[in-house]
Design a protein around this motif. Sequence first.
Motif, PDB file in Angstrom:
ATOM      1  N   SER A  22     -12.393   3.952  83.303  1.00 43.79           N
ATOM      2  CA  SER A  22     -12.398   3.006  81.961  1.00 43.79           C
ATOM      3  C   SER A  22     -12.961   1.722  82.413  1.00 43.79           C
ATOM      4  CB  SER A  22     -11.135   2.859  81.747  1.00 43.79           C
ATOM      5  OG  SER A  22     -10.241   1.975  82.717  1.00 43.79           O
ATOM      6  N   SER A  23     -13.548   1.156  81.340  1.00 43.05           N
ATOM      7  CA  SER A  23     -14.367  -0.078  81.666  1.00 43.05           C
ATOM      8  C   SER A  23     -13.180  -1.328  81.194  1.00 43.05           C
ATOM      9  CB  SER A  23     -15.681  -0.323  80.899  1.00 43.05           C
ATOM     10  OG  SER A  23     -15.482  -0.289  79.293  1.00 43.05           O
ATOM     11  N   ASN A  24     -13.603  -2.472  81.642  1.00 41.57           N
ATOM     12  CA  ASN A  24     -12.908  -3.834  81.276  1.00 41.57           C
ATOM     13  C   ASN A  24     -13.416  -4.242  80.310  1.00 41.57           C
ATOM     14  OD1 ASN A  24     -11.479  -6.173  81.521  1.00 41.57           O
ATOM     15  ND2 ASN A  24     -11.377  -5.828  83.715  1.00 41.57           N
ATOM     16  N   VAL A  25     -12.427  -4.731  79.381  1.00 42.76           N
ATOM     17  CA  VAL A  25     -12.990  -5.242  78.172  1.00 42.76           C
ATOM     18  C   VAL A  25     -12.847  -6.872  78.102  1.00 42.76           C
ATOM     19  CG1 VAL A  25     -12.184  -3.310  76.507  1.00 42.76           C
ATOM     20  CG2 VAL A  25     -10.535  -5.428  76.993  1.00 42.76           C
ATOM     21  N   LEU A  26     -12.416  -7.307  79.246  1.00 47.56           N
ATOM     22  CA  LEU A  26     -12.613  -8.798  79.394  1.00 47.56           C
ATOM     23  C   LEU A  26     -13.975  -9.337  80.022  1.00 47.56           C
ATOM     24  CD1 LEU A  26      -8.994  -9.558  80.690  1.00 47.56           C
ATOM     25  CD2 LEU A  26      -9.682  -9.827  78.493  1.00 47.56           C
ATOM     26  N   THR A  27     -14.362 -10.522  79.735  1.00 46.90           N
ATOM     27  CA  THR A  27     -15.505 -11.251  80.598  1.00 46.90           C
ATOM     28  C   THR A  27     -14.942 -11.907  81.682  1.00 46.90           C
ATOM     29  OG1 THR A  27     -16.687 -11.234  78.280  1.00 46.90           O
ATOM     30  CG2 THR A  27     -17.437 -12.577  80.139  1.00 46.90           C
ATOM     31  N   ASN A  28     -15.435 -11.742  82.726  1.00 48.57           N
ATOM     32  CA  ASN A  28     -15.014 -12.857  84.023  1.00 48.57           C
ATOM     33  C   ASN A  28     -13.636 -12.666  84.331  1.00 48.57           C
ATOM     34  OD1 ASN A  28     -15.054 -14.438  86.097  1.00 48.57           O
ATOM     35  ND2 ASN A  28     -14.617 -16.250  84.611  1.00 48.57           N
ATOM     36  N   PRO A  29     -12.934 -11.084  84.485  1.00 44.55           N
ATOM     37  CA  PRO A  29     -11.641 -10.729  84.405  1.00 44.55           C
ATOM     38  C   PRO A  29     -10.775 -11.433  85.756  1.00 44.55           C
ATOM     39  CG  PRO A  29     -12.701  -8.903  84.836  1.00 44.55           C
ATOM     40  CD  PRO A  29     -13.766 -10.000  84.439  1.00 44.55           C
ATOM     41  N   VAL A  56     -10.170  -4.637  70.571  1.00 44.23           N
ATOM     42  CA  VAL A  56      -9.405  -3.447  70.964  1.00 44.23           C
ATOM     43  C   VAL A  56      -9.408  -2.552  69.686  1.00 44.23           C
ATOM     44  CG1 VAL A  56      -8.002  -4.717  72.740  1.00 44.23           C
ATOM     45  CG2 VAL A  56      -7.386  -4.789  70.373  1.00 44.23           C
ATOM     46  N   SER A  57      -9.199  -1.086  69.966  1.00 40.33           N
ATOM     47  CA  SER A  57      -8.982  -0.323  68.628  1.00 40.33           C
ATOM     48  C   SER A  57      -7.782   0.344  68.700  1.00 40.33           C
ATOM     49  CB  SER A  57     -10.199   0.656  68.979  1.00 40.33           C
ATOM     50  OG  SER A  57     -11.428   0.128  69.240  1.00 40.33           O
ATOM     51  N   ALA A  58      -7.192   0.651  67.334  1.00 43.78           N
ATOM     52  CA  ALA A  58      -6.072   1.388  67.135  1.00 43.78           C
ATOM     53  C   ALA A  58      -6.163   2.673  67.938  1.00 43.78           C
ATOM     54  CB  ALA A  58      -5.705   1.511  65.661  1.00 43.78           C
ATOM     55  N   GLY A  59      -4.959   3.364  68.291  1.00 43.33           N
ATOM     56  CA  GLY A  59      -4.891   4.610  69.093  1.00 43.33           C
ATOM     57  C   GLY A  59      -5.598   4.549  70.376  1.00 43.33           C
ATOM     58  N   GLN A  60      -6.085   3.626  71.014  1.00 43.70           N
ATOM     59  CA  GLN A  60      -6.295   3.540  72.440  1.00 43.70           C
ATOM     60  C   GLN A  60      -5.241   3.030  73.087  1.00 43.70           C
ATOM     61  OE1 GLN A  60      -9.531   4.758  73.489  1.00 43.70           O
ATOM     62  NE2 GLN A  60      -9.527   5.454  71.281  1.00 43.70           N
ATOM     63  N   TYR A  70      -4.533   0.659  76.746  1.00 39.91           N
ATOM     64  CA  TYR A  70      -5.018  -0.414  77.286  1.00 39.91           C
ATOM     65  C   TYR A  70      -4.054  -0.880  78.599  1.00 39.91           C
ATOM     66  CZ  TYR A  70      -8.252  -0.971  73.470  1.00 39.91           C
ATOM     67  OH  TYR A  70      -9.304  -0.772  72.760  1.00 39.91           O
ATOM     68  N   THR A  71      -4.574  -1.153  79.722  1.00 39.21           N
ATOM     69  CA  THR A  71      -3.871  -1.521  80.739  1.00 39.21           C
ATOM     70  C   THR A  71      -3.945  -2.891  81.157  1.00 39.21           C
ATOM     71  OG1 THR A  71      -3.975   0.707  81.851  1.00 39.21           O
ATOM     72  CG2 THR A  71      -3.295  -1.082  82.833  1.00 39.21           C
ATOM     73  N   VAL A  72      -2.970  -3.563  81.196  1.00 35.34           N
ATOM     74  CA  VAL A  72      -3.005  -5.322  81.435  1.00 35.34           C
ATOM     75  C   VAL A  72      -2.368  -5.079  82.968  1.00 35.34           C
ATOM     76  CG1 VAL A  72      -2.351  -7.430  80.900  1.00 35.34           C
ATOM     77  CG2 VAL A  72      -2.995  -5.579  79.065  1.00 35.34           C
ATOM     78  N   THR A  73      -3.028  -5.810  83.963  1.00 35.92           N
ATOM     79  CA  THR A  73      -2.498  -6.038  85.240  1.00 35.92           C
ATOM     80  C   THR A  73      -2.641  -7.568  85.485  1.00 35.92           C
ATOM     81  OG1 THR A  73      -4.200  -5.322  86.371  1.00 35.92           O
ATOM     82  CG2 THR A  73      -2.693  -3.716  85.841  1.00 35.92           C
TER      83      THR A  73
END
Length: 75
Positions: free
Chosen positions: A1-8, A66-70, A72-75
């Motif tokens: 999976s790819s990160n949706v944040l910039t400069n995470p 972000v999209s409905a039905g997907q 996401y993992t936040v750490t």
Amino acid sequence: SSNVLTNPGFESGKGSWYLWNRGSGSSSFSTTTSEKYGGAASGQVAVSSGGSVITDVELAQYGVVVSAGQTYTVT
């Protein structure tokens, strides 16, 4: 999976991150390389007053899609 944040990992400093203090919230935002989790740097928010509602102190990024039905993992 790819990160949706910039400069995470805050390796590019505070770029792309925004700190809002609203209402009675009061905080400051900095980066450090002395304390980190999985990269070369980390972000630190020092909250001196959390405010009266949960959104009085907020660290966020514009343009995160972000999209409905997907899942996401936040750490």
